[in-house]
Design an enzyme around this catalytic site. Structure first.
Site: not given
Ligand code: SF4
Length: 343
Positions: A90, A110, A156-157, A188, A211-213, A287, A330
């Site tokens: 997507e 991922c 994906g990463e 990212s 992506s810290l969070h 979300n 995502c």
């Molecule tokens: S946020 Fe990004 S890195 Fe984490 S699982 Fe989802 S796609 Fe993978």
């Protein structure tokens, strides 16, 4: 052999020579793939039929738009792209004041295991090839016009598919093709430390988003499996190395989960982590997905946390919610589409 539409111009010249074609054909092919967004060599009229015949026998990766999901509340559009082997990935197209920006997927699924993300629920199925990322850009461009920027923030990463992602970005940057500046590209990552160190040495002004969070190691381990492998300490060492090399500001994505990472102590710790670094903190209200039903904070809580961060001197913005009605986070869309539960 690298597929023709994933070769750079130099490689294409060598291939043309090997195939007994004149070298100038390489430029025509590159133009066809990367300027016109062509995917079907039988339609490439600058090549004589007999020359096309030989090239047609070569297997090329291809991307088609399976379906477009336009938002009813803003101009955001979400896409499902169909790959040659039947997999779906997507993407999102956002219409910003400064132009169109597209979120690109780099893998089918991922393996990073972030608990709030739908893309990871079946693990990593496979990496996307460079063209499978380029094709997402080209197909959307043909339909909606040229992009201002791209963000590798779909499923994906990207640092888990490093070489393909770099080839994708280099081809997209090529002045003979789409000619997109590296400055308009953002990668990212959830925090793959060796990948960040490698990226630092590329000497390309690509924007880095982390992506810290949460600013706490223990909390991060609970919501992001990657944190068990790469600690916050190691992550920030790699970020410092990257900033030293690139002199660029790093963005931090921060999904707000009510009661988990929007407390006063989170803001204070963020100040400790980011305060002395060139940073941009991007708050994103959660979300919720089927498997992760933690609370999305109320509008008031979001605003309170933003104010707290601002008062502490952090450079913080709240991500404008786009396409909230179309499973915009995502992996959600692909899962629902496959489950047949999209209305
Ligand atoms: S946020 Fe990004 S890195 Fe984490 S699982 Fe989802 S796609 Fe993978």
């Amino acid at each position: 052999m690298i597929p023709l539409n994933e070769q750079n111009l130099q490689e294409l010249k060598e291939t043309c020579e090997d195939l007994g074609l004149k070298k100038f054909r390489a430029k025509q092919l590159f133009h066809y793939f990367h300027k016109e967004g062509g995917q079907d060599l039988s339609q490439m009229t600058t090549l004589a039929k007999n020359q096309r015949q030989e090239l047609l026998a070569l297997d090329l990766p291809k991307v088609d738009i399976e379906q477009v999901f336009p938002s009813k509340i803003d101009k955001t559009k979400k896409f499902l792209f169909h790959l040659k082997d039947g997999h779906l990935v997507e993407g999102v197209l956002m219409d910003n004041d400064y132009g169109l920006s597209q979120c690109i997927s780099s893998q089918v699924g991922c393996r990073m295991g972030c608990s709030f993300c739908a893309s990871t629920k079946e693990g990593r199925i496979r990496n996307l090839t460079p063209y499978e990322m380029l094709g997402q850009v080209y197909e959307v461009t043909k339909k909606y016009g040229r992009l201002h920027s791209i963000i590798l923030m779909g499923s994906g990463e990207p640092l888990d598919n490093y070489d393909n992602v770099m080839r994708f970005l280099d081809l997209l940057h090529d002045e003979n093709g789409y000619n997109l500046s590296y400055r308009n590209m953002t990668l990212s990552t959830c925090g793959v430390v060796p990948g960040i160190e490698k990226l630092a040495q590329e000497n390309k002004p690509i924007n880095l988003a982390i992506s810290l969070h949460t600013p706490f190691q223990k909390d991060r381990e609970k919501i992001m499996a990657v944190a068990k492998k790469y600690s916050l300490e190691d992550l920030f060492k790699a970020i410092d190395f990257y900033q030293e090399a690139s002199k660029r500001r790093v963005s931090y994505e921060y999904t707000l989960i009510d009661g988990v990472n929007n407390r006063e102590k989170d803001a204070l710790e963020l100040k400790k982590l980011l305060g002395g670094r060139l940073h941009h903190l991007n708050l994103i209200p959660l979300n919720p997905i089927q498997e992760y039903k933690e609370n999305r904070p109320s509008k008031d809580h979001v605003r309170d946390f933003q104010r707290l961060c601002t008062d502490l001197g952090l450079n913080v913005t709240l991500r404008r919610e786009q396409g909230g009605d179309i499973q915009a986070s995502c992996g959600q869309l692909r899962r629902k589409y496959k489950e047949g539960s999209l209305v």
